[in-house]
Design a protein around this motif. Structure first.
Motif, PDB file in Angstrom:
ATOM      1  N   GLN A  29       0.869  -1.164   0.000  1.00 35.45           N
ATOM      2  CA  GLN A  29       0.000   0.000   0.000  1.00 35.45           C
ATOM      3  C   GLN A  29       0.910   1.219   0.000  1.00 35.45           C
ATOM      4  OE1 GLN A  29      -3.550   0.810   0.096  1.00 35.45           O
ATOM      5  NE2 GLN A  29      -2.492   2.737  -0.352  1.00 35.45           N
ATOM      6  N   VAL A  30       0.867   1.991  -1.075  1.00 34.16           N
ATOM      7  CA  VAL A  30       1.691   3.195  -1.157  1.00 34.16           C
ATOM      8  C   VAL A  30       0.930   4.368  -0.565  1.00 34.16           C
ATOM      9  CG1 VAL A  30       2.752   4.861  -2.740  1.00 34.16           C
ATOM     10  CG2 VAL A  30       3.005   2.405  -3.159  1.00 34.16           C
ATOM     11  N   GLN A  31       1.579   5.082   0.346  1.00 33.04           N
ATOM     12  CA  GLN A  31       0.970   6.277   0.928  1.00 33.04           C
ATOM     13  C   GLN A  31       1.144   7.483   0.007  1.00 33.04           C
ATOM     14  OE1 GLN A  31      -0.868   5.765   3.387  1.00 33.04           O
ATOM     15  NE2 GLN A  31      -0.107   3.784   4.042  1.00 33.04           N
ATOM     16  N   TYR A  32       2.341   7.597  -0.564  1.00 25.50           N
ATOM     17  CA  TYR A  32       2.570   8.666  -1.537  1.00 25.50           C
ATOM     18  C   TYR A  32       3.883   8.428  -2.272  1.00 25.50           C
ATOM     19  CZ  TYR A  32       5.225  10.431   2.512  1.00 25.50           C
ATOM     20  OH  TYR A  32       6.070  10.542   3.584  1.00 25.50           O
ATOM     21  N   TRP A  33       3.937   8.938  -3.512  1.00 26.36           N
ATOM     22  CA  TRP A  33       5.158   9.018  -4.306  1.00 26.36           C
ATOM     23  C   TRP A  33       5.579  10.479  -4.362  1.00 26.36           C
ATOM     24  CZ3 TRP A  33       7.575   4.736  -6.249  1.00 26.36           C
ATOM     25  CH2 TRP A  33       6.830   3.558  -6.349  1.00 26.36           C
ATOM     26  N   ILE A 102       3.634  -2.664   3.883  1.00 28.66           N
ATOM     27  CA  ILE A 102       3.501  -4.009   3.324  1.00 28.66           C
ATOM     28  C   ILE A 102       2.140  -4.557   3.724  1.00 28.66           C
ATOM     29  CG2 ILE A 102       4.426  -6.353   3.350  1.00 28.66           C
ATOM     30  CD1 ILE A 102       7.176  -4.893   4.030  1.00 28.66           C
ATOM     31  N   ASP A 103       1.364  -4.950   2.734  1.00 28.68           N
ATOM     32  CA  ASP A 103       0.033  -5.498   2.970  1.00 28.68           C
ATOM     33  C   ASP A 103       0.156  -6.992   3.248  1.00 28.68           C
ATOM     34  OD1 ASP A 103      -2.590  -6.256   3.019  1.00 28.68           O
ATOM     35  OD2 ASP A 103      -2.991  -5.808   0.906  1.00 28.68           O
ATOM     36  N   GLU A 104       0.162  -7.341   4.527  1.00 29.90           N
ATOM     37  CA  GLU A 104       0.370  -8.744   4.894  1.00 29.90           C
ATOM     38  C   GLU A 104      -0.778  -9.628   4.434  1.00 29.90           C
ATOM     39  OE1 GLU A 104       1.531  -9.498   8.851  1.00 29.90           O
ATOM     40  OE2 GLU A 104       3.103  -7.972   8.890  1.00 29.90           O
ATOM     41  N   SER A 105      -1.985  -9.091   4.392  1.00 30.74           N
ATOM     42  CA  SER A 105      -3.146  -9.910   4.008  1.00 30.74           C
ATOM     43  C   SER A 105      -3.083 -10.330   2.546  1.00 30.74           C
ATOM     44  CB  SER A 105      -4.444  -9.138   4.266  1.00 30.74           C
ATOM     45  OG  SER A 105      -4.510  -7.983   3.441  1.00 30.74           O
ATOM     46  N   GLY A 106      -2.375  -9.552   1.729  1.00 30.95           N
ATOM     47  CA  GLY A 106      -2.288  -9.887   0.315  1.00 30.95           C
ATOM     48  C   GLY A 106      -0.953 -10.466  -0.087  1.00 30.95           C
ATOM     49  N   SER A 107      -0.122 -10.838   0.905  1.00 31.78           N
ATOM     50  CA  SER A 107       1.217 -11.344   0.621  1.00 31.78           C
ATOM     51  C   SER A 107       1.347 -12.804   1.011  1.00 31.78           C
ATOM     52  CB  SER A 107       2.267 -10.520   1.377  1.00 31.78           C
ATOM     53  OG  SER A 107       2.202  -9.156   1.018  1.00 31.78           O
ATOM     54  N   ALA A 113       8.712 -13.368   5.143  1.00 30.07           N
ATOM     55  CA  ALA A 113       9.898 -13.646   5.960  1.00 30.07           C
ATOM     56  C   ALA A 113      10.989 -12.617   5.694  1.00 30.07           C
ATOM     57  CB  ALA A 113      10.411 -15.059   5.676  1.00 30.07           C
ATOM     58  N   SER A 114      11.152 -12.217   4.422  1.00 25.85           N
ATOM     59  CA  SER A 114      12.171 -11.221   4.096  1.00 25.85           C
ATOM     60  C   SER A 114      11.825  -9.867   4.692  1.00 25.85           C
ATOM     61  CB  SER A 114      12.328 -11.095   2.580  1.00 25.85           C
ATOM     62  OG  SER A 114      11.121 -10.654   1.987  1.00 25.85           O
ATOM     63  N   CYS A 115      10.523  -9.605   4.828  1.00 24.28           N
ATOM     64  CA  CYS A 115      10.103  -8.333   5.423  1.00 24.28           C
ATOM     65  C   CYS A 115      10.427  -8.289   6.910  1.00 24.28           C
ATOM     66  CB  CYS A 115       8.604  -8.129   5.215  1.00 24.28           C
ATOM     67  SG  CYS A 115       8.154  -8.052   3.475  1.00 24.28           S
ATOM     68  N   ARG A 116      10.447  -9.445   7.542  1.00 25.38           N
ATOM     69  CA  ARG A 116      10.842  -9.481   8.952  1.00 25.38           C
ATOM     70  C   ARG A 116      12.287  -9.020   9.089  1.00 25.38           C
ATOM     71  NH1 ARG A 116       6.245  -9.585   9.064  1.00 25.38           N
ATOM     72  NH2 ARG A 116       4.828 -11.267   9.648  1.00 25.38           N
TER      73      ARG A 116
END
Length: 291
Positions: A29-33, A102-107, A113-116
């Motif tokens: 989920q991007v908050q802003y660019w 990071i959207d955990e529900s869609g991953s 694991a790499s995000c941890r």
């Protein structure tokens, strides 16, 4: 004539087209660019999300918690959730940045694991990234927003997803020096490359060593490739292909046996005749007369 977009227009388009990049095992989920060619000071602050910044030009400093880092061209830095940070520059920085979660529900669970590692890593800055995948993808993403007539939402979305994945990878490598790369698995693609190389170079005096050098593999790996996939040795395969080539030339051309031997990779017509006779149960001459 294509209409060039101003930085704010390019930034807005990114925020519309790449708000929720999709594809792969990780969702974001991007908050802003942001694209800011003249970024100066901002106040000490923190976020509830990640914010990655890429310095394209300029000099300044980045304060992360209680540590100050110098900023200059081709620096990448990452502000993590809950960490007080600040960017300062007297002359201005040309910055690209993206804030994301990071959207955990869609991953996929295994991808998380790499995000941890990203969460636990103490690293927040990378220098000299100009030719790394992250910088190259980021530049490609910005370039895609340059002209209105060439904008492509699907392409922007895909590139944005690739960038976010590369950012996660870049900052989850605190212990990269301790990691050992996984063993290279020899695939059917490798076998096909070898087979094509042999087919196209049969007239040469081929050896396992020649093939290994061409494939950038060890001779042992090449031998294993044939044993595991074709249940034969590399040398036996080469000899079989040479004889097949010779048999085809005998049957379908009027070339002399010396030339056929040469084209099939035999240095001596006498050796070729002996091997051919032993394999086919008849001499090349009798094989030709039976066509």
């Amino acid at each position: 004539m294509m209409r060039a977009l101003e930085f704010k227009d390019r930034e807005n388009w990114l925020n519309i087209a790449a708000e929720r990049p999709t594809g792969g095992q990780l969702s974001f989920q991007v908050q802003y660019w942001g694209i800011n060619p003249n970024h100066y000071d901002n106040p000490l602050h923190k976020h509830s999300f990640y914010e990655a910044c890429y310095v394209r030009e300029g000099e300044g400093t980045y304060l992360d918690h209680d540590t100050e880092y110098p900023l200059y061209k081709d620096t990448l830095f990452l502000s993590k959730p809950g960490i007080l940070h600040q960017i300062r520059s007297k002359s201005g920085l040309d910055l690209c940045y993206v804030a994301f979660e990071i959207d955990e529900s869609g991953s996929a669970p295994e991808a998380l694991a790499s995000c941890r590692e990203l969460e636990s890593s103490s690293d927040c800055i990378r220098y000299g990234i100009g030719e790394t995948p992250t910088a190259l993808i980021w530049r490609a993403l910005i370039e895609q927003t340059r002209n209105y007539d060439s904008l492509n939402d699907t392409l922007l979305n895909s590139t944005a997803q690739s960038l976010l994945l590369s950012l996660c990878n870049a900052f989850a490598e605190e212990n990269e020096g301790k990691r050992t790369p996984p063993p290279r698995k020899l695939s059917h693609h490798s076998l096909r490359s070898v087979v094509l190389y042999i087919r196209d170079n049969l007239s040469a005096d081929l050896s396992v060593g020649d093939i290994a050098r061409y494939m950038h593999l060890s001779s042992r790996s090449v031998s294993r490739l044939f044993q595991e996939n074709l249940q034969t040795s590399c040398q036996d395969y080469i000899q079989r292909e040479k004889l097949k080539r010779a048999a085809h030339l005998i049957r379908h051309t009027d070339l002399g046996f010396s030339e056929i031997a040469e084209r099939a990779g035999y240095a001596s017509v006498h050796y070729f005749t002996r091997v051919f006779t032993r394999t086919y149960g008849m001499s090349p001459g009798k094989y030709r007369s039976g066509r």
